[in-house]
Motif scaffolding. Structure first.
Motif, short mmCIF file in Angstrom:
data_model
loop_
_atom_site.label_atom_id
_atom_site.label_comp_id
_atom_site.label_asym_id
_atom_site.label_seq_id
_atom_site.Cartn_x
_atom_site.Cartn_y
_atom_site.Cartn_z
N PRO A 97 0.66 -1.64 0.20
CA PRO A 97 -0.05 -0.24 -0.35
C PRO A 97 0.93 1.70 -0.04
CG PRO A 97 0.03 -1.13 1.66
CD PRO A 97 0.75 -1.97 1.05
N VAL A 98 0.27 2.34 -0.18
CA VAL A 98 0.79 3.91 -0.16
C VAL A 98 0.67 3.94 1.17
CG1 VAL A 98 0.72 6.31 -0.49
CG2 VAL A 98 -0.72 4.06 -2.75
N ILE A 99 2.48 4.80 1.38
CA ILE A 99 2.19 4.96 3.39
C ILE A 99 1.65 6.26 2.92
CG2 ILE A 99 3.75 5.11 4.55
CD1 ILE A 99 4.58 2.84 3.25
N ASP A 100 0.99 5.72 4.23
CA ASP A 100 -0.56 7.28 4.04
C ASP A 100 -0.91 6.75 5.20
OD1 ASP A 100 -2.21 4.90 3.89
OD2 ASP A 100 -3.56 6.61 1.50
N ASP A 101 -0.60 5.78 6.22
CA ASP A 101 -1.19 6.02 7.13
C ASP A 101 -0.44 5.05 8.87
OD1 ASP A 101 -1.25 3.04 6.60
OD2 ASP A 101 -3.33 3.53 7.32
N GLU A 102 -0.84 5.24 9.40
CA GLU A 102 0.43 4.32 11.23
C GLU A 102 0.63 2.86 10.63
OE1 GLU A 102 -2.56 6.47 13.76
OE2 GLU A 102 -0.05 6.25 15.08
N ALA A 103 -0.70 2.53 10.04
CA ALA A 103 -0.02 0.74 9.70
C ALA A 103 0.79 0.66 8.80
CB ALA A 103 -1.86 0.23 9.85
N LYS A 107 5.19 -0.83 8.93
CA LYS A 107 4.96 -2.20 8.48
C LYS A 107 6.78 -1.39 7.38
CE LYS A 107 3.77 -5.20 5.34
NZ LYS A 107 3.02 -5.46 4.18
N LEU A 108 6.34 -0.46 6.65
CA LEU A 108 7.42 0.11 6.06
C LEU A 108 8.96 -0.28 7.15
CD1 LEU A 108 9.09 0.89 3.84
CD2 LEU A 108 7.94 2.85 4.09
N PHE A 142 4.33 12.19 10.97
CA PHE A 142 6.27 13.09 11.22
C PHE A 142 6.35 11.95 12.33
CE2 PHE A 142 8.85 15.77 12.99
CZ PHE A 142 9.50 16.15 12.09
N ASN A 143 5.10 12.19 13.45
CA ASN A 143 6.15 11.40 15.18
C ASN A 143 6.09 10.13 15.14
OD1 ASN A 143 5.49 13.87 16.28
ND2 ASN A 143 4.03 13.57 16.70
N MET A 144 6.29 9.85 13.72
CA MET A 144 6.41 8.14 13.83
C MET A 144 7.87 7.51 13.03
SD MET A 144 3.56 5.90 13.08
CE MET A 144 4.00 4.25 12.37
#
Ligand SMILES: [Zn+2]
Length: 425
Positions: A97-103, A107-108, A142-144
């Motif tokens: 998936p596109v990197i667009d949420d916390e999950a 994972k990335l 950002f915080n992640m």
């Protein structure tokens, strides 16, 4: 691990400690820089005749994982990057998936933690699914660990959404990176629109597709009084628009790729889809203007836009072939040959555009050499000639139009936190 590097010629865009010195590294940090160091170390490198610089920082690479592991993985892409002299890279979020949420980001980051040979910072998408309709949760991402936001591979489609994104980013000074492409002028095109597209009968992408979008973004940045970074600038007019904007104080920064300064559309011929890239290769006049813009500081950064593809995705048909060039292993050689050899940039200028400037834009460590700084370093041989051979690439993507071309300048060692992650044979 203690590492001693002897007799190196230091090139440092951070300005201190230039010239001939020894460097002593312990626990990943530079401890001493002196003309003659006598210390015990697990490993000693004699760098006589070589240049030592801050490790390169690529703010625009595609690692394809998750989702497109047949093209590249974090494992293969970071080893390719190490071979190219990179100690830090930022990976674009147009994965599946596109990197667009916390999950997806979590994972990335797990894959990076496990497989990366160098430092990797993810760039998160601006919009959910890169659809230019709903903003991602920037603060959370950002915080992640996301260092920037970009829908790269696709443009931010509307002016209204770009304004919304910039205002959201402005609250915490996040950086937005835009892939500038006005889709209505690009649709169906696969190479630069001009002499070559007419001669070959291949549908072109009008240069205005990029330039109008660059102008739009700059005007929105100006109106919102916030910064923006323009990815892969490729035309003379784009550079001129950015130059004029910088002169009047707009907070715009930008990057150019090695292929847009090292190649022109003249190399395009039927079936040679390894030179299909977005934005497309341009004219010799564009290339000259981009070099001038690098020299005068209009263009801040050289970024690879490393876009590896399996041979299955390329084929001989220009319309069905994927866009992209696998470029992270050839970046320094191409840039040294095209920019430093002819005297357009000094080696220190090139070093700044490949390390210090992207670090400054992204607020990352790196890009300088000093006591107490992380030992992220690259050692290069500027006399060694190399002939590009895609079969030797560590990247899974062998899609390079540089195959068979000879350049001067090669990576000898890449060092991350004091550990040698690449060493040439
Ligand atoms: Zn792009």
């Amino acid at each position: 691990m203690r590492l001693l590097i002897k007799h190196c010629s230091i090139v440092n865009p951070g300005n201190n400690y230039e010239g001939f010195n020894d460097i002593y590294i312990e626990d990943g940090v530079i401890k001493l820089i002196e003309p003659e160091i006598v210390m015990a170390a697990e490993r000693t490198i004699d760098a006589a005749g070589l240049y030592l610089m801050p490790g390169f920082i690529d703010m625009h690479a595609h690692l394809r994982e998750p989702g497109f592991e047949h093209n590249e993985t974090v494992y293969s892409g970071t080893r390719a990057a190490a071979r190219g002299g990179y100690t830090t890279i930022c990976c674009m979020p147009n994965t599946r998936p596109v990197i667009d949420d916390e999950a997806s980001l979590s994972k990335l980051m797990g894959i990076i933690e496990k497989d990366a040979a160098i430092k990797v910072h993810p760039i998160a998408a601006i919009s959910k699914g890169q659809k230019s309709t709903e903003l991602v949760e920037m603060d959370k991402l950002f915080n992640m660990g996301a260092v920037a936001f970009s829908d790269d591979g696709r443009p931010v489609e509307t002016a209204a959404f770009m304004m919304e994104a910039l205002l959201a980013a402005k609250a915490n000074d996040y950086i937005i990176i835009d892939h500038c492409e006005e889709l209505s002028l690009a649709a169906g095109g696969v190479i630069n629109q001009g002499r070559q597209s007419e001669k070959l009968g291949i549908r072109g992408i009008h240069p205005l597709s990029e330039e109008l979008s660059v102008m739009r973004d700059i005007m929105i940045a100006e109106a919102t009084d916030f910064r923006i970074h323009i990815a892969h600038v490729s035309t003379a007019s784009s550079a001129e628009i950015i130059r004029a904007a910088k002169r009047r104080g707009v907070k715009v920064t930008c990057e150019v790729t090695p292929h847009h300064i090292g190649l022109t559309e003249d190399i395009i011929k039927a079936g040679f889809t390894d030179c299909k890239v977005n934005p497309p290769l341009r004219t010799a006049a564009d290339v000259e203007a981009l070099k001038e813009a690098l020299k005068d500081g209009t263009i801040d950064v050289i970024a690879t836009d490393h876009a590896p593809h399996h041979a299955d995705s390329k084929g001989e048909d220009f319309y069905s072939a994927a866009f992209g060039i696998s470029g992270i292993e050839t970046a320094f050689s191409v840039c040294y040959t095209e920019l430093v050899e002819p005297g357009i940039l000094t080696l220190k200028d090139l070093s700044a555009r490949m390390s210090k400037n992207p670090a400054t834009i992204l607020k990352l460590d790196g890009g300088i050499i000093g006591i107490g700084s992380s030992a992220d370093l690259v050692i290069v041989d500027t006399r060694r000639r190399i002939t590009v051979n895609r079969d030797d690439f560590l990247s899974k993507g062998k899609n390079t139009p540089f195959h068979g071309k000879t350049y001067v300048g090669d990576i000898v060692y890449t060092i991350v936190d004091g550990s040698i992650v690449y060493e040439s044979k």
